[in-house]
Design a protein around this motif. Sequence first.
Motif, PDB file in Angstrom:
ATOM      1  N   THR A  66      94.333 155.888  11.227  1.00 37.15           N
ATOM      2  CA  THR A  66      94.495 155.694   9.788  1.00 37.15           C
ATOM      3  C   THR A  66      93.547 154.595   9.332  1.00 37.15           C
ATOM      4  OG1 THR A  66      96.333 154.188  10.232  1.00 37.15           O
ATOM      5  CG2 THR A  66      96.882 156.492   9.792  1.00 37.15           C
ATOM      6  N   GLY A  67      93.618 154.232   8.059  1.00 38.53           N
ATOM      7  CA  GLY A  67      92.744 153.184   7.552  1.00 38.53           C
ATOM      8  C   GLY A  67      91.294 153.618   7.481  1.00 38.53           C
ATOM      9  N   HIS A  68      91.028 154.814   6.940  1.00 34.20           N
ATOM     10  CA  HIS A  68      89.670 155.349   6.785  1.00 34.20           C
ATOM     11  C   HIS A  68      88.973 155.479   8.137  1.00 34.20           C
ATOM     12  CE1 HIS A  68      90.203 154.801   2.497  1.00 34.20           C
ATOM     13  NE2 HIS A  68      90.449 153.514   2.686  1.00 34.20           N
ATOM     14  N   SER A  69      89.564 156.267   9.019  1.00 39.21           N
ATOM     15  CA  SER A  69      89.018 156.422  10.373  1.00 39.21           C
ATOM     16  C   SER A  69      88.929 157.874  10.825  1.00 39.21           C
ATOM     17  CB  SER A  69      89.884 155.638  11.374  1.00 39.21           C
ATOM     18  OG  SER A  69      89.822 154.265  11.119  1.00 39.21           O
ATOM     19  N   ARG A  70      88.959 158.828   9.867  1.00 35.37           N
ATOM     20  CA  ARG A  70      88.970 160.246  10.233  1.00 35.37           C
ATOM     21  C   ARG A  70      87.861 161.047   9.559  1.00 35.37           C
ATOM     22  NH1 ARG A  70      95.337 161.774   9.125  1.00 35.37           N
ATOM     23  NH2 ARG A  70      96.291 160.250  10.566  1.00 35.37           N
ATOM     24  N   GLY A  71      87.299 161.969  10.323  1.00 33.58           N
ATOM     25  CA  GLY A  71      86.416 162.990   9.783  1.00 33.58           C
ATOM     26  C   GLY A  71      86.884 164.335  10.303  1.00 33.58           C
ATOM     27  N   HIS A  72      86.662 165.386   9.535  1.00 32.64           N
ATOM     28  CA  HIS A  72      87.109 166.727   9.931  1.00 32.64           C
ATOM     29  C   HIS A  72      85.990 167.734   9.669  1.00 32.64           C
ATOM     30  CE1 HIS A  72      89.797 170.443   8.840  1.00 32.64           C
ATOM     31  NE2 HIS A  72      89.256 170.574  10.033  1.00 32.64           N
ATOM     32  N   GLN A  73      85.463 168.338  10.722  1.00 35.89           N
ATOM     33  CA  GLN A  73      84.513 169.443  10.579  1.00 35.89           C
ATOM     34  C   GLN A  73      85.339 170.720  10.441  1.00 35.89           C
ATOM     35  OE1 GLN A  73      82.228 171.160  13.953  1.00 35.89           O
ATOM     36  NE2 GLN A  73      80.462 170.249  12.941  1.00 35.89           N
ATOM     37  N   TYR A  74      85.345 171.288   9.237  1.00 46.92           N
ATOM     38  CA  TYR A  74      86.277 172.384   8.965  1.00 46.92           C
ATOM     39  C   TYR A  74      85.639 173.756   8.812  1.00 46.92           C
ATOM     40  CZ  TYR A  74      85.052 171.729   3.966  1.00 46.92           C
ATOM     41  OH  TYR A  74      84.389 171.620   2.765  1.00 46.92           O
ATOM     42  N   GLN A  75      84.316 173.816   8.714  1.00 46.45           N
ATOM     43  CA  GLN A  75      83.635 175.107   8.601  1.00 46.45           C
ATOM     44  C   GLN A  75      82.235 174.970   9.177  1.00 46.45           C
ATOM     45  OE1 GLN A  75      83.723 176.831   4.681  1.00 46.45           O
ATOM     46  NE2 GLN A  75      82.280 178.452   5.184  1.00 46.45           N
ATOM     47  N   VAL A  76      81.768 176.027   9.880  1.00 49.00           N
ATOM     48  CA  VAL A  76      80.443 175.958  10.501  1.00 49.00           C
ATOM     49  C   VAL A  76      79.560 177.105  10.012  1.00 49.00           C
ATOM     50  CG1 VAL A  76      81.239 174.751  12.559  1.00 49.00           C
ATOM     51  CG2 VAL A  76      81.246 177.253  12.539  1.00 49.00           C
ATOM     52  N   ASN A  77      78.246 176.886  10.158  1.00 42.16           N
ATOM     53  CA  ASN A  77      77.244 177.907   9.828  1.00 42.16           C
ATOM     54  C   ASN A  77      77.378 178.430   8.402  1.00 42.16           C
ATOM     55  OD1 ASN A  77      76.202 177.698  12.447  1.00 42.16           O
ATOM     56  ND2 ASN A  77      77.625 179.232  13.221  1.00 42.16           N
ATOM     57  N   SER A  78      77.498 177.507   7.470  1.00 42.56           N
ATOM     58  CA  SER A  78      77.612 177.858   6.057  1.00 42.56           C
ATOM     59  C   SER A  78      76.224 177.804   5.412  1.00 42.56           C
ATOM     60  CB  SER A  78      78.572 176.883   5.360  1.00 42.56           C
ATOM     61  OG  SER A  78      78.655 177.156   3.971  1.00 42.56           O
ATOM     62  N   LYS A  79      75.678 178.957   5.063  1.00 43.80           N
ATOM     63  CA  LYS A  79      74.352 179.022   4.448  1.00 43.80           C
ATOM     64  C   LYS A  79      74.494 178.820   2.949  1.00 43.80           C
ATOM     65  CE  LYS A  79      70.138 181.839   4.431  1.00 43.80           C
ATOM     66  NZ  LYS A  79      69.522 183.114   4.883  1.00 43.80           N
ATOM     67  N   GLU A  80      73.922 177.734   2.456  1.00 45.00           N
ATOM     68  CA  GLU A  80      74.157 177.336   1.069  1.00 45.00           C
ATOM     69  C   GLU A  80      72.837 177.037   0.365  1.00 45.00           C
ATOM     70  OE1 GLU A  80      77.003 174.138   0.975  1.00 45.00           O
ATOM     71  OE2 GLU A  80      78.176 175.004   2.609  1.00 45.00           O
ATOM     72  N   THR A  81      72.771 177.416  -0.892  1.00 47.04           N
ATOM     73  CA  THR A  81      71.610 177.119  -1.722  1.00 47.04           C
ATOM     74  C   THR A  81      72.034 176.196  -2.856  1.00 47.04           C
ATOM     75  OG1 THR A  81      70.592 179.261  -1.238  1.00 47.04           O
ATOM     76  CG2 THR A  81      69.773 178.063  -3.166  1.00 47.04           C
ATOM     77  N   ARG A  82      71.378 175.050  -2.922  1.00 49.39           N
ATOM     78  CA  ARG A  82      71.683 174.058  -3.955  1.00 49.39           C
ATOM     79  C   ARG A  82      70.370 173.491  -4.472  1.00 49.39           C
ATOM     80  NH1 ARG A  82      77.034 173.440  -3.719  1.00 49.39           N
ATOM     81  NH2 ARG A  82      78.053 174.045  -1.772  1.00 49.39           N
ATOM     82  N   GLY A  83      70.214 173.499  -5.776  1.00 48.44           N
ATOM     83  CA  GLY A  83      69.001 172.966  -6.372  1.00 48.44           C
ATOM     84  C   GLY A  83      67.737 173.661  -5.909  1.00 48.44           C
ATOM     85  N   GLY A  84      67.867 174.929  -5.516  1.00 52.59           N
ATOM     86  CA  GLY A  84      66.705 175.700  -5.091  1.00 52.59           C
ATOM     87  C   GLY A  84      66.371 175.593  -3.616  1.00 52.59           C
ATOM     88  N   TYR A  85      67.164 174.834  -2.845  1.00 48.27           N
ATOM     89  CA  TYR A  85      66.919 174.659  -1.413  1.00 48.27           C
ATOM     90  C   TYR A  85      68.074 175.246  -0.606  1.00 48.27           C
ATOM     91  CZ  TYR A  85      63.127 171.467  -2.607  1.00 48.27           C
ATOM     92  OH  TYR A  85      61.970 170.920  -3.100  1.00 48.27           O
ATOM     93  N   THR A  86      67.748 176.120   0.340  1.00 53.60           N
ATOM     94  CA  THR A  86      68.754 176.778   1.168  1.00 53.60           C
ATOM     95  C   THR A  86      68.791 176.121   2.551  1.00 53.60           C
ATOM     96  OG1 THR A  86      68.442 178.886   0.020  1.00 53.60           O
ATOM     97  CG2 THR A  86      69.535 178.955   2.178  1.00 53.60           C
TER      98      THR A  86
END
Length: 276
Positions: free
Chosen positions: A240-260
């Motif tokens: 606890t106390g801001h000590s966690r990360g969670h990888q919840y999805q993999v291989n997500s192909k995304e395009t944002r601002g014209g960059y994939t």
Amino acid sequence: MAEHRQSRKRRYITWGVAGAAVLAGAGIAAQTSMAATTWPAQRTYTGRAFDACTAPSLAAMKAWKADGYYGGAAVYVGGKNRGCAQPNLTASWVKSVNTAGWKLIPLYVGAQPPCQTGSSPEKITAATAGSLGAADGADAVAKASALGMKAGSPIYLDMEAYDITNKACNDAVLAYVRSFTKTLRARIYRAGYYGFSSSSAKAIATATNKTDLPGNLWYALWDKKDTTTTDWPWGATQFTGHSRGHQYQVNSKETRGGYTITVDRDSWDAPVAIVG
């Protein structure tokens, strides 16, 4: 994340094979309790993050930041098992993306378990666990520092899936992790750890002896849930106390601002690099 080390095929093979509590705030306290040492204040980010095999171009990072969906980005700062070249990852790039508002998550792909399926350029053995952990820890700090990630920053040690019921193998991994962690802390860097909720992360979370284990845990659980709480696999008082990360999805192909870019998605509530 495993395709970032060797290949996508190996990632899913490894995932298939993979098949007492840290009290509130203890993750931070454990890393700031060294006598006569003044630690820089922890820099924390809470929100969406991504990790990609190769650090994207500066132009892509600026475009993705303007899009507003992500605020954090993991970068592979080093390690002999790092799977991709990093032509963009320089001190200048780090400074520029930090100025653009990104919160960076340093990731180091160190030695891998002796019982792990597949080959790795660097593997742990019972005999070398301690010395290898110290050497890799020193290298991780040197690599992060050279990129402009200052003392007080976290470095997340990447440990892929393995059979944690294999006691000899698990003991060697934990010995390596403890040595790596002690080396980071001696150099005033916070220790983090990436692993699978069914194996490598579980080994850390359920270890009876918590001495010199990382204080920040980034768990891979691909359930597509953007959270670090509702699907947390272990006790509510752990990390606890801001000590966690969670990888919840993999291989997500995304395009944002014209960059994939193909990324893995992360829910983040943990330390990030101190830059600038």
